[in-house]
Design an enzyme around this catalytic site. Structure first.
Site, PDB file in Angstrom:
ATOM      1  N   ASP A 176      55.153  -1.030  33.560  1.00 60.86           N
ATOM      2  CA  ASP A 176      55.947  -2.187  33.125  1.00 60.86           C
ATOM      3  C   ASP A 176      57.196  -1.708  32.370  1.00 60.86           C
ATOM      4  OD1 ASP A 176      53.779  -4.252  33.779  1.00 60.86           O
ATOM      5  OD2 ASP A 176      52.734  -2.912  32.405  1.00 60.86           O
TER       6      ASP A 176
ATOM      7  N   TYR B  63      45.321   7.339  39.144  1.00 57.21           N
ATOM      8  CA  TYR B  63      44.289   6.834  38.240  1.00 57.21           C
ATOM      9  C   TYR B  63      43.022   7.650  38.495  1.00 57.21           C
ATOM     10  CZ  TYR B  63      47.639   3.011  38.502  1.00 57.21           C
ATOM     11  OH  TYR B  63      48.800   2.288  38.501  1.00 57.21           O
TER      12      TYR B  63
ATOM     13  N   GLN C 126      61.158  10.357  31.474  1.00 59.31           N
ATOM     14  CA  GLN C 126      61.314   9.734  32.792  1.00 59.31           C
ATOM     15  C   GLN C 126      62.350  10.438  33.666  1.00 59.31           C
ATOM     16  OE1 GLN C 126      62.767   5.657  33.040  1.00 59.31           O
ATOM     17  NE2 GLN C 126      60.915   5.086  34.132  1.00 59.31           N
TER      18      GLN C 126
ATOM     19  N   ARG D 117      51.434   6.613  41.917  1.00 58.32           N
ATOM     20  CA  ARG D 117      50.595   5.428  41.669  1.00 58.32           C
ATOM     21  C   ARG D 117      51.478   4.255  41.242  1.00 58.32           C
ATOM     22  NH1 ARG D 117      48.077   7.249  35.753  1.00 58.32           N
ATOM     23  NH2 ARG D 117      49.508   5.958  34.527  1.00 58.32           N
ATOM     24  N   GLY D 118      50.825   3.103  40.990  1.00 54.45           N
ATOM     25  CA  GLY D 118      51.488   1.970  40.349  1.00 54.45           C
ATOM     26  C   GLY D 118      52.720   1.496  41.097  1.00 54.45           C
ATOM     27  N   GLU D 119      53.817   1.389  40.375  1.00 50.40           N
ATOM     28  CA  GLU D 119      55.046   0.855  40.977  1.00 50.40           C
ATOM     29  C   GLU D 119      56.213   1.838  40.880  1.00 50.40           C
ATOM     30  OE1 GLU D 119      55.909  -3.267  40.411  1.00 50.40           O
ATOM     31  OE2 GLU D 119      58.071  -2.941  40.356  1.00 50.40           O
ATOM     32  N   ASP D 120      56.472   2.350  39.689  1.00 51.97           N
ATOM     33  CA  ASP D 120      57.709   3.110  39.529  1.00 51.97           C
ATOM     34  C   ASP D 120      57.605   4.518  40.121  1.00 51.97           C
ATOM     35  OD1 ASP D 120      60.428   3.143  38.518  1.00 51.97           O
ATOM     36  OD2 ASP D 120      59.693   4.679  37.147  1.00 51.97           O
TER      37      ASP D 120
HETATM   38  O1  TRH Z   1      51.679   3.977  34.795  1.00 54.89           O
HETATM   39  P1  TRH Z   1      51.448   3.150  36.006  1.00 54.89           P
HETATM   40  O2  TRH Z   1      50.094   3.108  36.505  1.00 54.89           O
HETATM   41  O3  TRH Z   1      51.953   1.741  35.693  1.00 54.89           O
HETATM   42  C1  TRH Z   1      51.651   0.476  36.144  1.00 54.89           C
HETATM   43  C2  TRH Z   1      51.002  -0.344  35.082  1.00 54.89           C
HETATM   44  O4  TRH Z   1      49.645  -0.010  35.054  1.00 54.89           O
HETATM   45  C3  TRH Z   1      51.197  -1.786  35.346  1.00 54.89           C
HETATM   46  O5  TRH Z   1      50.449  -2.601  34.480  1.00 54.89           O
HETATM   47  C4  TRH Z   1      50.888  -2.089  36.777  1.00 54.89           C
HETATM   48  O6  TRH Z   1      51.069  -3.396  37.010  1.00 54.89           O
HETATM   49  C5  TRH Z   1      51.803  -1.261  37.627  1.00 54.89           C
HETATM   50  O7  TRH Z   1      51.531   0.122  37.403  1.00 54.89           O
HETATM   51  C6  TRH Z   1      51.729  -1.559  39.082  1.00 54.89           C
HETATM   52  O8  TRH Z   1      52.386   3.705  37.211  1.00 54.89           O
HETATM   53  P2  TRH Z   1      53.960   3.704  37.444  1.00 54.89           P
HETATM   54  O9  TRH Z   1      54.430   2.346  37.795  1.00 54.89           O
HETATM   55  O10 TRH Z   1      54.218   4.760  38.397  1.00 54.89           O
HETATM   56  O11 TRH Z   1      54.590   4.105  36.055  1.00 54.89           O
HETATM   57  C7  TRH Z   1      54.567   5.403  35.547  1.00 54.89           C
HETATM   58  C8  TRH Z   1      55.859   5.702  34.827  1.00 54.89           C
HETATM   59  O12 TRH Z   1      55.736   6.940  34.126  1.00 54.89           O
HETATM   60  C9  TRH Z   1      57.045   5.858  35.767  1.00 54.89           C
HETATM   61  O13 TRH Z   1      58.193   5.253  35.199  1.00 54.89           O
HETATM   62  C10 TRH Z   1      57.241   7.362  35.847  1.00 54.89           C
HETATM   63  C11 TRH Z   1      56.849   7.771  34.464  1.00 54.89           C
HETATM   64  N1  TRH Z   1      56.455   9.173  34.259  1.00 54.89           N
HETATM   65  C12 TRH Z   1      57.214   9.939  33.416  1.00 54.89           C
HETATM   66  O14 TRH Z   1      58.201   9.478  32.857  1.00 54.89           O
HETATM   67  N2  TRH Z   1      56.856  11.231  33.192  1.00 54.89           N
HETATM   68  C13 TRH Z   1      55.776  11.805  33.779  1.00 54.89           C
HETATM   69  O15 TRH Z   1      55.483  12.994  33.537  1.00 54.89           O
HETATM   70  C14 TRH Z   1      55.020  10.998  34.680  1.00 54.89           C
HETATM   71  C15 TRH Z   1      53.839  11.597  35.376  1.00 54.89           C
HETATM   72  C16 TRH Z   1      55.376   9.694  34.894  1.00 54.89           C
END
Ligand code: TRH
Length: 391
Positions: A19, A197, A259, A275-278
Site C-alpha cells: 500500500d 509470502y 525502494q 509478490r503483491g502489487e508493486d
Molecule cells: O509487501 P507486499 O506483499 O504488499 C502488499 C500488501 O500486502 C497489501 O496489503 C496488498 O494488498 C498488496 O500487497 C497486494 O508486496 P508489494 O506490493 O510488492 O510491496 C513490496 C514493496 O517493498 C515494493 O514497493 C517493493 C519494496 N521493496 C523494497 O523497497 N526493498 C526490498 O528490498 C524489497 C524486497 C521490496
C-alpha cells in the site's frame, strides 16, 4: 487548470509494504516529473521508513525526497485540502477533511485509487463517479490496469533508459554483484531473486534448485519467506549476510533495501520471484521472466485475478512456453504444493526472456500518473462547463 498545483495522498497500511509502496512511488512521480506539491498522509511511518530510510517514524511532519510526509493520526489537524485528493485503496478520509473539501469554492477532484487487477470488469468501473450521500462531493474510482481502457501503470519517465544502461553494461552489473559480496556469475549460473509470502511450495522449489544441473544463486531479501528457507537449511533463524549452500543451490540473504535500490536486483537477476502489487510491477518493468506470488485472499478470488493476468500476459507467447509459465505460476500459488514445472519453465528460458522484454514495452504506453493528471483536467473542464451553464 492544466494540472493540480497541490495533491494530498492518503494511505493506510493494511499490511506489508504494497500500500505504502504504491503511494510513495506515485507521490514521487507526481512531484519529480510534474512539479505537483504532494503531501502524503500515512498512518504507519515505520513501514514507509523501510522503503525510505531517511523517514523519521516519530515526526508528525517532515520533507523527504521532495514530498511533505505527514503522520496520519486519529486527531486530524485542520488543513486546507489540496486540489487533487487521492484516497488509496478505499481508505476512509478523515471526516474533518471531507467537510473541508465540501466547503471549498472550487472543490478538489477526489479519486479513489484502486488495487491493480487484470480482470475484465476493471475497464467498466474505471472513472465511475460515486456521489457523496450527504455532501455536494463526488468521488471517482480510478483503476490501474493493463489495457488502454484502464488507468494504466506507474512507470517513471527514465526507468527504461536506466534499466537498459545497467543491463547493457557488464561492468555496472559486475559492480552490483560485488556490492552484494558476490563474484560475477559464471556463464552457466542462474541468479534468482526470491521475494514472496510464506509458501508451501517453497521447500520443493529449493530442492529442485539444489538438485539442478545448473548452479543456482538465490538472492533472498529478509522478510516473510526467510524462516522457511532457514528451516530448509536446518537453521532456526537467518539474517542479512547469511550464505547457505546445499548441492547446486546457494542462498544469499540480503537486507531489505530502500525502494529505489530494489529495482537493480530485479534488473540483475535472470528470474525474479515477486509478490503483491508493486514488486510484481517492477519485475515486469525489469523485462526478465518472473513468477508472481499473488496476495492470498480467504475466498480464493486471488486465483481468478492470477488467471486473468496470465491470460493477458501469455498472449503472443508460443503455446508450449505459455503452458510452462502457467503451470509454474499455478504451482507456486496453488495446492498441493510443488514446483514440478520449474524445469519446463527453464527449458523455455530464452523465449520467456524475449517475451518479458516485449511485454514491458507493450505496457509502457499507458502511464498512470499522466492519466490521473489528464483526468483531473477532464473533470475541471466538465465543472467549468456546468458552471457556465448555470447548473
Ligand atoms: O509487501 P507486499 O506483499 O504488499 C502488499 C500488501 O500486502 C497489501 O496489503 C496488498 O494488498 C498488496 O500487497 C497486494 O508486496 P508489494 O506490493 O510488492 O510491496 C513490496 C514493496 O517493498 C515494493 O514497493 C517493493 C519494496 N521493496 C523494497 O523497497 N526493498 C526490498 O528490498 C524489497 C524486497 C521490496
Amino acid at each position: 487548470m492544466n494540472k493540480p498545483a497541490t495533491c494530498d495522498i492518503f494511505c493506510t497500511v493494511v499490511d506489508n509494504y504494497g500500500d505504502i509502496g504504491v503511494c510513495w512511488r506515485l507521490a514521487r512521480q507526481l512531484a519529480h516529473e510534474y512539479g505537483v506539491a504532494v503531501r502524503l498522509w500515512v498512518d504507519d511511518l515505520a513501514s514507509l521508513q523501510r522503503l525510505c530510510p531517511a523517514v523519521d517514524p516519530v515526526l508528525a511532519k517532515q520533507h523527504r525526497d521532495g514530498i511533505e510526509v505527514r503522520h496520519w493520526t486519529l486527531s486530524f489537524p485542520e488543513v486546507a485540502p489540496a486540489q487533487l485528493v487521492i484516497e488509496a485503496f478505499a481508505c476512509e478520509l478523515p471526516e474533518r477533511y471531507v467537510a473541508a473539501m465540501a466547503g471549498q469554492d472550487q472543490q478538489p477532484v477526489w479519486i479513489n485509487l484502486e488495487y491493480l487487477s487484470a480482470e475484465n470488469w476493471v475497464e467498466g468501473c474505471h472513472k465511475l463517479p460515486s456521489p457523496h450521500p450527504q455532501l455536494p462531493l463526488v468521488k471517482y474510482f480510478f483503476f490501474p490496469g493493463f489495457t488502454p481502457q484502464t488507468g494504466g501503470l506507474l512507470l517513471e519517465k527514465d526507468l527504461f533508459a536506466r534499466r537498459d544502461a545497467f543491463q547493457g553494461d557488464p561492468q555496472a552489473v559486475a559492480a552490483y554483484w560485488q556490492s552484494l559480496g558476490l563474484a560475477v556469475p559464471k556463464p552457466d549460473e542462474l541468479h534468482v531473486s526470491l521475494f514472496s509470502y510464506e509458501n508451501p511450495a517453497l521447500p520443493d522449489l529449493l530442492r529442485v534448485w539444489e538438485q539442478s544441473m545448473q548452479p543456482v544463486t538465490c538472492l533472498l531479501p529478509e522478510g516473510r519467506a526467510l524462516p522457511q528457507v532457514a528451516a530448509y537449511f536446518g537453521k532456526e533463524l537467518g539474517r542479512a549476510g547469511d550464505v547457505w549452500q546445499r548441492g547446486n543451490l546457494r542462498v544469499c540473504v540480503l537486507p531489505f533495501v530502500e525502494q529505489e535500490r530494489y529495482d537493480k536486483l530485479l534488473w540483475a537477476c535472470d528470474v525474479n520471484f515477486v509478490r503483491g502489487e508493486d514488486s510484481f510491477m517492477r519485475a515486469q518493468w525489469a523485462g526478465r521472466p518472473f513468477v508472481w506470488h499473488i496476495y492470498p485472499q480467504h475466498d480464493g478470488v486471488h486465483m481468478q485475478k492470477l488467471r486473468a493476468f496470465m491470460d493477458l500476459h501469455c498472449e503472443g507467447l508460443g503455446p508450449e512456453a505459455a503452458q510452462a509459465l502457467r503451470s509454474l505460476w499455478e504451482d507456486w500459488n496453488g495446492e498441493p504444493a510443488g514446483v514440478s514445472a520449474w524445469n519446463d519453465f527453464r527449458a523455455h528460458g530464452s523465449m520467456l526472456r524475449q517475451h518479458s522484454r516485449v511485454w514491458a514495452q507493450q505496457l509502457s504506453g499507458n502511464n498512470l500518473a499522466l492519466n490521473l493528471l489528464d483526468f483531473f483536467r477532464e473533470i475541471g473542464k466538465i465543472r467549468d462547463f456546468e458552471n457556465q451553464a448555470g447548473r
